[in-house]
Design an enzyme around this catalytic site. Structure first.
Site, mmCIF file in Angstrom:
data_model
loop_
_atom_site.group_PDB
_atom_site.id
_atom_site.type_symbol
_atom_site.label_atom_id
_atom_site.label_comp_id
_atom_site.label_asym_id
_atom_site.label_seq_id
_atom_site.Cartn_x
_atom_site.Cartn_y
_atom_site.Cartn_z
ATOM 1 N N GLU A 138 0.920 -1.231 0.068
ATOM 2 C CA GLU A 138 0.041 0.116 -0.049
ATOM 3 C C GLU A 138 0.935 1.281 0.094
ATOM 4 O O GLU A 138 0.602 2.387 -0.508
ATOM 5 C CB GLU A 138 -0.956 -0.132 1.239
ATOM 6 C CG GLU A 138 -2.100 -1.110 1.097
ATOM 7 C CD GLU A 138 -1.475 -2.531 1.913
ATOM 8 O OE1 GLU A 138 -0.492 -2.452 1.979
ATOM 9 O OE2 GLU A 138 -2.635 -3.360 1.992
ATOM 10 N N LEU B 134 14.614 -6.887 0.662
ATOM 11 C CA LEU B 134 13.320 -6.261 0.436
ATOM 12 C C LEU B 134 13.556 -5.248 -0.607
ATOM 13 O O LEU B 134 14.583 -4.765 -0.641
ATOM 14 C CB LEU B 134 12.901 -5.735 1.880
ATOM 15 C CG LEU B 134 12.398 -6.622 2.766
ATOM 16 C CD1 LEU B 134 11.998 -5.830 4.222
ATOM 17 C CD2 LEU B 134 10.977 -7.200 2.454
ATOM 18 N N GLY B 135 12.382 -4.970 -1.328
ATOM 19 C CA GLY B 135 12.253 -3.639 -2.215
ATOM 20 C C GLY B 135 13.100 -3.775 -3.383
ATOM 21 O O GLY B 135 13.178 -2.865 -4.244
ATOM 22 N N GLU B 136 13.291 -5.043 -3.820
ATOM 23 C CA GLU B 136 13.824 -5.330 -5.101
ATOM 24 C C GLU B 136 13.095 -6.140 -6.127
ATOM 25 O O GLU B 136 13.607 -6.207 -7.373
ATOM 26 C CB GLU B 136 15.163 -6.037 -4.940
ATOM 27 C CG GLU B 136 16.400 -5.429 -4.050
ATOM 28 C CD GLU B 136 17.343 -6.428 -3.934
ATOM 29 O OE1 GLU B 136 18.732 -5.763 -4.387
ATOM 30 O OE2 GLU B 136 17.576 -7.280 -3.591
ATOM 31 N N ASN C 162 0.033 -8.480 -6.792
ATOM 32 C CA ASN C 162 0.274 -7.724 -7.898
ATOM 33 C C ASN C 162 1.100 -8.079 -9.216
ATOM 34 O O ASN C 162 1.902 -8.647 -9.043
ATOM 35 C CB ASN C 162 0.729 -6.335 -7.505
ATOM 36 C CG ASN C 162 1.029 -5.336 -8.539
ATOM 37 O OD1 ASN C 162 -0.002 -5.300 -9.628
ATOM 38 N ND2 ASN C 162 1.525 -4.045 -8.223
ATOM 39 N N ARG D 149 7.367 -14.586 0.086
ATOM 40 C CA ARG D 149 6.411 -13.221 0.739
ATOM 41 C C ARG D 149 7.298 -12.851 1.757
ATOM 42 O O ARG D 149 7.249 -11.584 2.192
ATOM 43 C CB ARG D 149 5.230 -13.742 0.993
ATOM 44 C CG ARG D 149 4.249 -12.525 1.537
ATOM 45 C CD ARG D 149 3.779 -11.654 0.525
ATOM 46 N NE ARG D 149 2.988 -10.677 1.003
ATOM 47 C CZ ARG D 149 2.993 -9.353 0.323
ATOM 48 N NH1 ARG D 149 3.584 -9.043 -0.680
ATOM 49 N NH2 ARG D 149 2.064 -8.661 0.985
ATOM 50 N N GLU E 66 3.565 -5.264 -11.998
ATOM 51 C CA GLU E 66 5.141 -5.123 -11.800
ATOM 52 C C GLU E 66 5.872 -6.200 -12.635
ATOM 53 O O GLU E 66 6.787 -5.630 -13.760
ATOM 54 C CB GLU E 66 5.965 -5.263 -10.565
ATOM 55 C CG GLU E 66 5.315 -4.145 -9.721
ATOM 56 C CD GLU E 66 5.679 -4.420 -8.188
ATOM 57 O OE1 GLU E 66 6.566 -3.574 -7.662
ATOM 58 O OE2 GLU E 66 5.375 -5.456 -7.597
#
Length: 448
Positions: free
Chosen positions: A66, A319-321, A346, A279, A349
């Site tokens: 989010e 994380l974040g890649e 999602n 996850r 991406e």
């Protein structure tokens, strides 16, 4: 409305009563490492940063997903209204770890207050937001009612409600409460027509419901440091001679399906490289340890090492890649969708990166996205029912370069077609329903 107020007063009294237990629960989470070691008091409404002078908009996103869809909206707001202060709150540690390193310096990042009266009062009294923009499904009674009581404008972006939550709120006891809460909003922007209908059935005023498209289509690249970017380029070079596929956002239990498919593919395509992105970080490390015990040659992303001879499984525990990792593979299988009880993730991406996109059948509220893309081009997303179908689909893609290229191209073209104009429409709605009201209030205060 009277019945809704009665139910709300009961909720407020109950939340007062359980406040000591919630505080104890937060301390227990802190002890377990689930809350920030220094900033956990923010969850009780205690700020850790100063409130700058001038109008302030509070954006709230519970988790990283989010938060990522809020960033483009926030940036557009700041670009159009440079004098605006923006406060962003999140709930999860994973969101904090990524966003604290990635957000523009002018955005204030805090943990969100729990929905007990004292925490909400402390938070609102200190930050004094002029408007609150909630992302997706963050409907908390004390927050919404206290904000309304203080004359704070409310908006809900990318609004969604799961079937389970809709059934929960539709009951005879809670329907008056949710109806009362939704009446306090000036703007609700559902992520799909189906979601809009659900909010209407929960008696949200029709005139506040507007559509701009799903903000998941406009997620930006961010969160990867220079070391990470360099390592991804090194990975790209190492993978040039491999047949690569990636399984992302994998939930517990799904790794058995993914690994089963991997070993089956190895029998026919020994040059396979399977990238697994669980996850949760800990899950990735558990998968790697299990595979090592079984004698498999597996590498963890956090080790930043080169592939050894025979390595054919790469487990991502950072994380974040994710968006950058999609650029390494021509095929992406989106998890959280292969087992009953899951509700998808999602897919945009992977589509933006030009991957051939596959997902399972258990996609929850992402079903509108899957159908929307398939209606635009049936090749853009392929749904599989389980291990055998996934194995068959992957083998076909690896042995049919024309089909692989067609699916990747279709996914990318559909993504860019569907993402066009969403951000501008969202800004226009916020400007009309929220910011124009703030401007009017500022003008009025200056005249006074």
């Amino acid at each position: 409305m009277k019945k809704g107020l009665v139910v709300y007063k009961l909720y407020r009294a109950l939340s007062y009563g359980v406040s000591p237990l919630i505080r104890l629960h937060l301390r227990w989470r802190w002890f377990l490492g689930l809350e920030h070691p220094l900033r956990w008091p923010e969850r009780l409404g205690h700020p850790s940063q100063p409130r700058r002078p001038g109008p302030l908009i509070w954006f709230h996103a519970v988790s990283l997903g989010e938060g990522m869809i809020a960033i483009p909206v926030i940036k557009r707001c700041i670009r159009r209204m440079p004098h605006l202060n923006v406060l962003m709150t999140i709930t999860t540690m994973s969101a904090f770890e990524v966003l604290s390193k990635s957000l523009p310096s002018e955005i204030i990042l805090q943990f969100s207050p729990v929905d007990i009266p004292t925490s909400i009062h402390s938070f609102l009294d200190y930050w004094k937001p002029n408007a609150i923009v909630l992302m997706e499904s963050e409907l908390w009674p004390n927050l919404i009612m206290d904000a309304s009581r203080n004359g704070i404008t409310l908006a809900l972006l990318n609004a969604r409600m799961s079937k389970k939550s809709f059934k929960y709120w539709s009951g005879s006891v809670l329907l008056p409460l949710i109806s009362l809460m939704l009446s306090k909003f000036s703007l609700i922007v559902p992520l799909s027509t189906e979601q809009g209908i659900r909010f209407q059935l929960l008696q949200a005023p029709p005139y506040i419901i507007n559509f701009s498209g799903d903000l998941k289509y406009v997620i930006e690249d961010f969160g990867v440091n220079e070391r990470g970017r360099n390592n991804i380029e090194n990975l790209r070079l190492q993978l040039t001679q491999k047949q690569v596929w990636m399984a992302s956002s994998i939930h517990r239990g799904e790794e058995e399906i993914i690994l089963g498919v991997h070993f089956a593919l190895m029998q026919q395509q020994p040059n396979i490289m399977t990238i697994i992105v669980p996850r949760h970080l800990q899950q990735g490390r558990e998968i790697a340890r299990k595979l090592e015990k079984e004698g498999q040659n597996v590498l963890l992303r956090s080790q930043y090492e080169k592939f050894k001879p025979g390595t054919n499984i790469y487990v991502v525990d950072t994380l974040g890649e994710l968006r950058q990792l999609y650029t390494l593979t021509p095929i992406a299988v989106i998890g959280g969708s292969l087992l009953p009880g899951l509700s998808g993730h999602n897919i945009t991406e992977a589509a933006a990166a030009g991957c051939a996109v596959l997902t399972g059948c258990h996609v929850g509220h992402f079903s509108h996205m899957v159908l929307e893309m398939q209606r635009s081009n049936p090749l853009s997303v392929l749904q599989v029912s389980g291990k055998l179908e996934l194995e068959k689909a992957l083998l076909e893609l690896f042995t049919n370069a024309t089909l692989l290229e067609a699916r990747g191209r279709a996914a990318k073209e559909v993504f860019f077609s569907l993402s066009c104009g969403i951000l501008e429409k969202t800004w226009s709605l916020l400007n009309f329903h929220i910011f124009s009201r703030l401007s009017a209030e500022e003008s009025k205060s200056l005249r006074l």
